[in-house]
Enzyme design. Structure first.
Site, mmCIF file in Angstrom:
data_model
loop_
_atom_site.group_PDB
_atom_site.id
_atom_site.type_symbol
_atom_site.label_atom_id
_atom_site.label_comp_id
_atom_site.label_asym_id
_atom_site.label_seq_id
_atom_site.Cartn_x
_atom_site.Cartn_y
_atom_site.Cartn_z
ATOM 1 N N LEU A 1 0.870 -1.174 0.000
ATOM 2 C CA LEU A 1 0.000 0.000 0.000
ATOM 3 C C LEU A 1 0.903 1.218 0.000
ATOM 4 C CD1 LEU A 1 -2.534 -1.108 2.765
ATOM 5 C CD2 LEU A 1 -3.051 -0.808 0.334
ATOM 6 N N ASP A 2 0.560 2.234 -0.789
ATOM 7 C CA ASP A 2 1.428 3.406 -0.801
ATOM 8 C C ASP A 2 1.358 4.135 0.546
ATOM 9 O OD1 ASP A 2 -0.577 5.595 -0.945
ATOM 10 O OD2 ASP A 2 -1.001 4.786 -2.922
ATOM 11 N N GLU A 3 2.257 5.056 0.746
ATOM 12 C CA GLU A 3 2.419 5.719 2.048
ATOM 13 C C GLU A 3 1.145 6.391 2.523
ATOM 14 O OE1 GLU A 3 5.411 8.948 4.206
ATOM 15 O OE2 GLU A 3 5.424 8.753 2.029
ATOM 16 N N THR A 4 0.379 6.971 1.623
ATOM 17 C CA THR A 4 -0.818 7.697 2.028
ATOM 18 C C THR A 4 -2.083 6.829 2.030
ATOM 19 O OG1 THR A 4 -1.100 8.509 -0.233
ATOM 20 C CG2 THR A 4 0.084 9.941 1.316
ATOM 21 N N SER A 5 -1.943 5.544 1.730
ATOM 22 C CA SER A 5 -3.065 4.608 1.840
ATOM 23 C C SER A 5 -2.915 3.830 3.130
ATOM 24 C CB SER A 5 -3.090 3.655 0.641
ATOM 25 O OG SER A 5 -3.279 4.369 -0.554
#
Length: 194
Positions: free
Chosen positions: A47-51
């Site tokens: 999951l990307d950092e902001t997810s």
């Protein structure tokens, strides 16, 4: 060899990796900050950092490959979007939509998507979400069997509804509701899904 498996809820602003050699990321939060995972542990489907949301961590490379590469295991996401998403926009996403991946156009595969009525039951987030004074927001569920970089965000933006908050809520049969301890055999059944 006996493998270890973990289901966790990755918080907002944490990287889905254990360490980095990038000097620009030294002050970031990593999965190892949550628990002392065994050597050889890897995140399955980052999951990307902001997810945020459900993340499977395993020492089994074959399980990781099966979930990431075979296109058989569903991953469901809840996205809070800017504006009141329409059935027309949802239909465009389910049919497949053109997005950009690494500077090249990519046609997403057919998927499942539906409007979520109300606010889904998710853990509290540290992310600041703008309030209703700046216009309405709505929620959509998107279920994929593929996983291109920032795909759900790009799909929602392509139909005119940028994502404000994104959380993965399901990987195969595993959901946020069953984040309690699971046996290796239960998690390994992900490999047997048709």
């Amino acid at each position: 060899m006996s493998h270890r498996h973990f289901l966790i809820y990755k918080p907002y602003k944490m990287l889905s990796q254990f360490k980095t050699n990038d000097r620009h990321q030294k002050n970031k939060k990593f999965l190892g900050d949550l628990h002392d995972f065994p050597d050889g542990s890897m995140a399955v489907g980052r999951l990307d950092e902001t997810s945020e949301g459900l993340l499977l961590i395993t020492t089994d490379g074959q399980l990781s490959s099966h979930i990431n590469k075979k296109g058989k295991v569903e991953k469901e996401y809840y996205a809070q979007v800017d504006g009141m998403i329409t059935e027309e926009a949802v239909q465009k996403m389910t049919s497949g939509i053109e997005i950009s991946i690494n500077g090249k156009l990519y046609q997403t595969k057919e998927c499942k998507a539906r409007i979520i009525e109300g606010i889904p039951d998710l853990p509290a987030t540290q992310q600041r979400i703008r309030d209703e004074r700046h216009g309405p927001t709505s929620w959509v569920s998107v279920t994929l069997k593929e996983g291109k970089f920032r795909q759900v965000r790009k799909m929602c933006a392509a139909v005119g509804f940028p994502v404000l908050r994104l959380a993965r809520v399901r990987i195969g049969n595993f959901t946020l509701e069953n984040l309690n301890a699971k046996t290796a055999n239960e998690i390994t059944t992900l490999m047997e899904e048709k």
